[in-house]
Design a protein around this motif. Structure first.
Motif, short mmCIF file in Angstrom:
data_model
loop_
_atom_site.label_atom_id
_atom_site.label_comp_id
_atom_site.label_asym_id
_atom_site.label_seq_id
_atom_site.Cartn_x
_atom_site.Cartn_y
_atom_site.Cartn_z
N GLN A 31 -4.03 7.86 8.11
CA GLN A 31 -3.83 6.62 7.36
C GLN A 31 -4.34 6.70 5.93
O GLN A 31 -3.82 6.02 5.05
CB GLN A 31 -4.50 5.45 8.08
CG GLN A 31 -3.87 5.15 9.40
CD GLN A 31 -4.53 3.97 10.09
OE1 GLN A 31 -5.37 3.28 9.53
NE2 GLN A 31 -4.14 3.73 11.32
N SER A 32 -5.36 7.53 5.68
CA SER A 32 -5.95 7.64 4.34
C SER A 32 -6.22 9.09 4.00
O SER A 32 -6.74 9.84 4.82
CB SER A 32 -7.29 6.89 4.28
OG SER A 32 -7.12 5.53 4.55
N ARG A 37 -1.36 5.12 4.73
CA ARG A 37 -1.49 3.77 4.17
C ARG A 37 -2.12 3.77 2.78
O ARG A 37 -1.87 2.86 2.00
CB ARG A 37 -2.33 2.87 5.09
CG ARG A 37 -1.71 2.66 6.46
CD ARG A 37 -0.46 1.80 6.37
NE ARG A 37 0.22 1.74 7.65
CZ ARG A 37 1.46 2.17 7.86
NH1 ARG A 37 2.17 2.67 6.89
NH2 ARG A 37 2.03 2.08 9.04
N SER A 38 -2.96 4.79 2.48
CA SER A 38 -3.59 4.81 1.16
C SER A 38 -3.84 6.24 0.70
O SER A 38 -4.02 7.15 1.52
CB SER A 38 -4.90 4.02 1.16
OG SER A 38 -5.89 4.68 1.92
N THR A 94 2.47 1.60 -2.00
CA THR A 94 3.36 0.47 -2.27
C THR A 94 4.67 0.62 -1.52
O THR A 94 5.03 1.72 -1.08
CB THR A 94 3.67 0.36 -3.78
OG1 THR A 94 4.45 1.51 -4.17
CG2 THR A 94 2.41 0.25 -4.61
N HIS A 110 -3.76 1.50 -1.94
CA HIS A 110 -2.71 1.23 -0.95
C HIS A 110 -1.35 1.77 -1.41
O HIS A 110 -0.99 1.65 -2.58
CB HIS A 110 -2.63 -0.28 -0.69
CG HIS A 110 -1.77 -0.64 0.48
ND1 HIS A 110 -2.14 -0.40 1.78
CD2 HIS A 110 -0.53 -1.19 0.53
CE1 HIS A 110 -1.18 -0.81 2.59
NE2 HIS A 110 -0.19 -1.29 1.86
#
Length: 119
Positions: free
Chosen positions: A30-31, A58-59, A66, A64
């Protein structure tokens, strides 16, 4: 980086990473943190993160992803993801010497033949 099914966050900042060569899609990532690496200065860095790491991201560097970045990455398709994972960089600026450019179509044909990539 090999597939790590439980990996959700990856900190690789302040290294000498120049491409996503060798990265595989990480199903739960996610990151990702890559600030301070040469790759972080690349033109489409955040989009390359998405295509190389997978759409669950996600980031990037704490910022974050877009909708526009997600749409751009999705539009590039799986052949671009393979190319980025083989070390290619996404760039929209045409090469000065097009005689040496390999298009993604050529890349796909090359990879289907199973030819090894030169380092």
């Amino acid at each position: 980086i090999e597939k790590m099914p439980r990996l959700t966050e990856l900190h690789l900042q302040d290294n000498l990473i120049q491409s996503f060569r060798g990265m595989v899609e990480q199903p739960k990532l996610q990151s990702i943190w890559l600030k301070g690496n040469p790759i972080a200065g690349a033109y489409c860095y955040r989009i390359m993160c998405l295509v190389a790491c997978g759409d669950r991201l996600r980031s990037v560097d704490g910022v974050h992803i877009t909708r526009a970045e997600r749409d751009a990455a999705k539009a590039l398709g799986p052949i671009t993801a393979d190319a980025v994972r083989d070390g290619w960089l996404i760039d929209t600026v045409p090469s000065v010497d097009s005689d040496y450019d390999m298009t993604l179509e050529d890349y796909g044909k090359f990879r289907r033949k199973g030819a090894p990539l030169a380092v």
